[in-house]
Design a protein around this motif. Structure first.
Motif, PDB file in Angstrom:
ATOM      1  N   HIS A  14      -1.228   2.133  11.827  1.00  0.00           N
ATOM      2  CA  HIS A  14       0.129   1.632  11.605  1.00  0.00           C
ATOM      3  C   HIS A  14       0.910   2.458  10.577  1.00  0.00           C
ATOM      4  N   SER A  15       0.304   3.475  10.046  1.00  0.00           N
ATOM      5  CA  SER A  15       0.908   4.255   8.967  1.00  0.00           C
ATOM      6  C   SER A  15       2.273   4.837   9.343  1.00  0.00           C
ATOM      7  N   ASP A  16       2.346   5.511  10.467  1.00  0.00           N
ATOM      8  CA  ASP A  16       3.597   6.172  10.850  1.00  0.00           C
ATOM      9  C   ASP A  16       4.718   5.177  11.106  1.00  0.00           C
ATOM     10  N   ILE A  17       4.414   4.108  11.816  1.00  0.00           N
ATOM     11  CA  ILE A  17       5.467   3.133  12.115  1.00  0.00           C
ATOM     12  C   ILE A  17       5.920   2.417  10.853  1.00  0.00           C
ATOM     13  N   TYR A  18       4.982   2.100   9.954  1.00  0.00           N
ATOM     14  CA  TYR A  18       5.397   1.416   8.730  1.00  0.00           C
ATOM     15  C   TYR A  18       6.189   2.359   7.821  1.00  0.00           C
ATOM     16  N   THR A  19       5.827   3.621   7.780  1.00  0.00           N
ATOM     17  CA  THR A  19       6.604   4.609   7.032  1.00  0.00           C
ATOM     18  C   THR A  19       8.031   4.672   7.576  1.00  0.00           C
ATOM     19  N   LYS A  20       8.172   4.660   8.888  1.00  0.00           N
ATOM     20  CA  LYS A  20       9.507   4.688   9.506  1.00  0.00           C
ATOM     21  C   LYS A  20      10.305   3.435   9.132  1.00  0.00           C
ATOM     22  N   ILE A  21       9.656   2.280   9.141  1.00  0.00           N
ATOM     23  CA  ILE A  21      10.323   1.034   8.758  1.00  0.00           C
ATOM     24  C   ILE A  21      10.816   1.126   7.314  1.00  0.00           C
ATOM     25  N   ILE A  22       9.975   1.648   6.436  1.00  0.00           N
ATOM     26  CA  ILE A  22      10.355   1.811   5.033  1.00  0.00           C
ATOM     27  C   ILE A  22      11.604   2.681   4.916  1.00  0.00           C
ATOM     28  N   MET A  23      11.602   3.792   5.626  1.00  0.00           N
ATOM     29  CA  MET A  23      12.723   4.732   5.546  1.00  0.00           C
ATOM     30  C   MET A  23      14.020   4.140   6.111  1.00  0.00           C
ATOM     31  N   GLU A  24      13.915   3.411   7.203  1.00  0.00           N
ATOM     32  CA  GLU A  24      15.106   2.925   7.890  1.00  0.00           C
ATOM     33  C   GLU A  24      15.598   1.560   7.417  1.00  0.00           C
ATOM     34  N   ARG A  25      14.708   0.716   6.910  1.00  0.00           N
ATOM     35  CA  ARG A  25      15.088  -0.641   6.532  1.00  0.00           C
ATOM     36  C   ARG A  25      15.011  -0.863   5.025  1.00  0.00           C
ATOM     37  N   ILE A  27      14.411   1.169   2.189  1.00  0.00           N
ATOM     38  CA  ILE A  27      15.119   2.025   1.231  1.00  0.00           C
ATOM     39  C   ILE A  27      16.626   1.737   1.234  1.00  0.00           C
ATOM     40  N   PRO A  28      17.281   1.620   2.407  1.00  0.00           N
ATOM     41  CA  PRO A  28      18.705   1.257   2.379  1.00  0.00           C
ATOM     42  C   PRO A  28      18.963  -0.097   1.709  1.00  0.00           C
ATOM     43  N   ASP A  29      18.056  -1.064   1.895  1.00  0.00           N
ATOM     44  CA  ASP A  29      18.233  -2.363   1.242  1.00  0.00           C
ATOM     45  C   ASP A  29      18.205  -2.233  -0.277  1.00  0.00           C
ATOM     46  N   TYR A  30      17.292  -1.440  -0.792  1.00  0.00           N
ATOM     47  CA  TYR A  30      17.254  -1.225  -2.240  1.00  0.00           C
ATOM     48  C   TYR A  30      18.537  -0.557  -2.718  1.00  0.00           C
ATOM     49  N   LYS A  31      18.947   0.483  -2.037  1.00  0.00           N
ATOM     50  CA  LYS A  31      20.093   1.275  -2.483  1.00  0.00           C
ATOM     51  C   LYS A  31      21.396   0.499  -2.546  1.00  0.00           C
ATOM     52  N   LEU A  39      14.208   4.993  -6.708  1.00  0.00           N
ATOM     53  CA  LEU A  39      12.858   4.595  -6.323  1.00  0.00           C
ATOM     54  C   LEU A  39      11.989   5.802  -6.091  1.00  0.00           C
ATOM     55  N   THR A  40      10.698   5.560  -6.146  1.00  0.00           N
ATOM     56  CA  THR A  40       9.692   6.535  -5.765  1.00  0.00           C
ATOM     57  C   THR A  40       8.706   5.801  -4.864  1.00  0.00           C
ATOM     58  N   PHE A  41       8.536   6.293  -3.636  1.00  0.00           N
ATOM     59  CA  PHE A  41       7.589   5.692  -2.697  1.00  0.00           C
ATOM     60  C   PHE A  41       6.437   6.668  -2.535  1.00  0.00           C
ATOM     61  N   LEU A  42       5.231   6.186  -2.718  1.00  0.00           N
ATOM     62  CA  LEU A  42       4.028   7.010  -2.610  1.00  0.00           C
ATOM     63  C   LEU A  42       3.138   6.479  -1.501  1.00  0.00           C
ATOM     64  N   LYS A  43       2.356   7.375  -0.877  1.00  0.00           N
ATOM     65  CA  LYS A  43       1.360   6.915   0.077  1.00  0.00           C
ATOM     66  C   LYS A  43       0.201   7.885   0.119  1.00  0.00           C
ATOM     67  N   ARG A  44      -0.962   7.333   0.448  1.00  0.00           N
ATOM     68  CA  ARG A  44      -2.162   8.128   0.665  1.00  0.00           C
ATOM     69  C   ARG A  44      -3.001   7.407   1.700  1.00  0.00           C
ATOM     70  N   SER A  45      -3.811   8.162   2.410  1.00  0.00           N
ATOM     71  CA  SER A  45      -4.629   7.575   3.461  1.00  0.00           C
ATOM     72  C   SER A  45      -6.083   7.954   3.290  1.00  0.00           C
ATOM     73  N   ASP A  46      -6.947   7.049   3.741  1.00  0.00           N
ATOM     74  CA  ASP A  46      -8.362   7.371   3.885  1.00  0.00           C
ATOM     75  C   ASP A  46      -8.684   7.209   5.368  1.00  0.00           C
ATOM     76  N   ASP A  47      -9.927   7.014   5.713  1.00  0.00           N
ATOM     77  CA  ASP A  47     -10.295   6.910   7.123  1.00  0.00           C
ATOM     78  C   ASP A  47      -9.864   5.598   7.772  1.00  0.00           C
ATOM     79  N   GLU A  48      -9.564   4.590   6.961  1.00  0.00           N
ATOM     80  CA  GLU A  48      -9.284   3.264   7.496  1.00  0.00           C
ATOM     81  C   GLU A  48      -7.871   2.753   7.216  1.00  0.00           C
ATOM     82  N   PHE A  49      -7.332   3.076   6.028  1.00  0.00           N
ATOM     83  CA  PHE A  49      -6.060   2.507   5.591  1.00  0.00           C
ATOM     84  C   PHE A  49      -5.107   3.574   5.066  1.00  0.00           C
ATOM     85  N   THR A  50      -3.807   3.235   5.107  1.00  0.00           N
ATOM     86  CA  THR A  50      -2.803   3.966   4.350  1.00  0.00           C
ATOM     87  C   THR A  50      -2.352   3.042   3.238  1.00  0.00           C
ATOM     88  N   PHE A  51      -2.382   3.555   2.022  1.00  0.00           N
ATOM     89  CA  PHE A  51      -2.025   2.801   0.826  1.00  0.00           C
ATOM     90  C   PHE A  51      -0.636   3.233   0.384  1.00  0.00           C
TER      91      PHE A  51
END
Length: 100
Positions: A14-25, A27-31, A39-51
């Motif tokens: 779900h990493s890519d779709i959730y990243t897209k949601i963050i960018m499109e929904r 971040i504009p709400d915060y701004k 803001l600063t948005f960070l992410k990292r992934s392992d074999d199972e999850f994106t944090f």
């Protein structure tokens, strides 16, 4: 200035779709919120999850309530987030910035 810190995670598929949601929904709400600085948005992934880690910067605690409403300690979550976040809705922490 206050920093509000949120952390969440999605399954790796779900990493890519959730990243897209963050960018499109999210971040504009915060701004568009009065008292929001940046803001600063960070992410990292392992074999199972994106944090995800979000640091938002605000003029004051009162300004944060323009975004959150009266419950500052609970993360702002959207209904759609239930599909992707493993720790829905989650809590946040706040820190006063005293030096940069």
């Amino acid at each position: 200035m206050i920093t509000r810190i949120w952390e969440g995670r999605t399954k790796i598929e779900h990493s890519d779709i959730y990243t897209k949601i963050i960018m499109e929904r999210d971040i504009p709400d915060y701004k568009k919120t009065e008292g929001f600085i940046k803001l600063t948005f960070l992410k990292r992934s392992d074999d199972e999850f994106t944090f995800f880690k979000l640091l938002t910067y605000w003029t004051s605690i009162k300004a944060i309530t323009n975004f959150t409403g009266p419950n500052l300690e609970q993360a702002v979550a959207y209904k759609e987030d239930e599909k992707y976040l493993e720790d829905f809705p989650g809590n946040v922490t706040h820190f006063e910035i005293f030096a940069e």
